[in-house]
Design a protein around this motif. Structure first.
Motif, short mmCIF file in Angstrom:
data_model
loop_
_atom_site.label_atom_id
_atom_site.label_comp_id
_atom_site.label_asym_id
_atom_site.label_seq_id
_atom_site.Cartn_x
_atom_site.Cartn_y
_atom_site.Cartn_z
N HIS A 82 1.03 7.71 8.51
CA HIS A 82 1.26 6.66 7.53
C HIS A 82 1.93 7.24 6.29
O HIS A 82 1.86 8.44 6.03
CB HIS A 82 -0.03 5.92 7.18
CG HIS A 82 -1.09 6.80 6.58
ND1 HIS A 82 -1.95 7.54 7.35
CD2 HIS A 82 -1.41 7.05 5.31
CE1 HIS A 82 -2.76 8.23 6.55
NE2 HIS A 82 -2.46 7.94 5.31
N CYS A 83 2.59 6.38 5.54
CA CYS A 83 3.35 6.76 4.36
C CYS A 83 2.67 6.17 3.13
O CYS A 83 2.48 4.95 3.05
CB CYS A 83 4.77 6.22 4.49
SG CYS A 83 5.79 6.55 3.05
N VAL A 84 2.30 7.04 2.20
CA VAL A 84 1.61 6.61 0.99
C VAL A 84 2.26 7.22 -0.24
O VAL A 84 3.03 8.17 -0.14
CB VAL A 84 0.10 6.99 1.02
CG1 VAL A 84 -0.62 6.25 2.14
CG2 VAL A 84 -0.08 8.49 1.15
N SER A 85 1.90 6.70 -1.39
CA SER A 85 2.36 7.26 -2.65
C SER A 85 1.79 8.67 -2.80
O SER A 85 0.60 8.89 -2.59
CB SER A 85 1.90 6.39 -3.82
OG SER A 85 2.10 7.08 -5.04
N ILE A 86 2.62 9.60 -3.19
CA ILE A 86 2.14 10.96 -3.38
C ILE A 86 1.25 11.06 -4.61
O ILE A 86 0.45 11.96 -4.74
CB ILE A 86 3.32 11.96 -3.45
CG1 ILE A 86 2.81 13.37 -3.24
CG2 ILE A 86 4.10 11.80 -4.74
CD1 ILE A 86 3.84 14.32 -2.73
N ARG A 87 1.35 10.08 -5.51
CA ARG A 87 0.56 10.11 -6.75
C ARG A 87 -0.82 9.50 -6.60
O ARG A 87 -1.78 10.03 -7.13
CB ARG A 87 1.30 9.38 -7.85
CG ARG A 87 2.57 10.09 -8.24
CD ARG A 87 3.26 9.38 -9.35
NE ARG A 87 4.58 9.99 -9.51
CZ ARG A 87 5.33 9.80 -10.55
NH1 ARG A 87 4.92 9.02 -11.52
NH2 ARG A 87 6.50 10.37 -10.62
N HIS A 88 -0.93 8.37 -5.90
CA HIS A 88 -2.22 7.68 -5.86
C HIS A 88 -2.74 7.37 -4.47
O HIS A 88 -3.80 6.81 -4.33
CB HIS A 88 -2.21 6.42 -6.73
CG HIS A 88 -1.10 5.46 -6.38
ND1 HIS A 88 -1.04 4.77 -5.21
CD2 HIS A 88 -0.01 5.10 -7.10
CE1 HIS A 88 0.03 4.02 -5.20
NE2 HIS A 88 0.68 4.20 -6.33
N GLY A 89 -2.00 7.71 -3.43
CA GLY A 89 -2.49 7.54 -2.07
C GLY A 89 -2.56 6.12 -1.55
O GLY A 89 -3.21 5.86 -0.55
#
Length: 138
Positions: A82-89
């Protein structure tokens, strides 16, 4: 729209970036889905010719919607990444997912993934995202 809670794997200290093979096969699965959808819609007269452009357009839209809101495309779900924000997940949102989709359709993003330690391609860096393996199921 409220922000989704952080995903379990994005907040784990041992969150593991997805392998290039997993990412490649997820993209292949998504591309095949887009080819089938574009071909079917063109044959039904719902999309005008040329047929060759529509799979790329559908891929950009698929990435924008699925990654923007759900963190996974159908191909990613199949490969358990899955692809998530590197800052807040959490999900990266529609604008950043759209940037990722356009760059992916232009076939530019994969190059940095070969030497970047977290396997982030250009589309990940510009989309402020990371593709992670799903945690093992218990």
């Amino acid at each position: 729209m409220t922000a989704s809670p952080p995903t379990e794997s994005a907040t784990r200290p041992d969150a593991e970036p997805a392998g290039l093979g997993q990412r490649f096969w997820a993209l292949v699965a998504d591309w095949l889905l887009c080819l089938l959808l574009a071909g079917g819609l063109t044959r039904l007269g719902m999309l005008p010719d040329p047929e060759a452009l529509w799979p790329s357009v559908i891929l950009v839209v698929e990435y924008a919607v699925f990654l923007g809101f759900f963190t996974q495309t159908p191909g990613m779900r199949l490969l358990r990444i899955h692809c998530v924000s590197i800052r807040h997940g959490r999900a990266i949102g529609l604008p950043r997912a759209l940037v990722r989709g356009v760059l992916l359709a232009l076939v530019l993003p994969a190059l940095p993934a070969f030497y970047e330690p977290r396997r982030r391609g250009l589309h990940d860096v510009l989309g402020d995202s990371i593709v992670l393996r799903e945690p093992p199921r218990s």
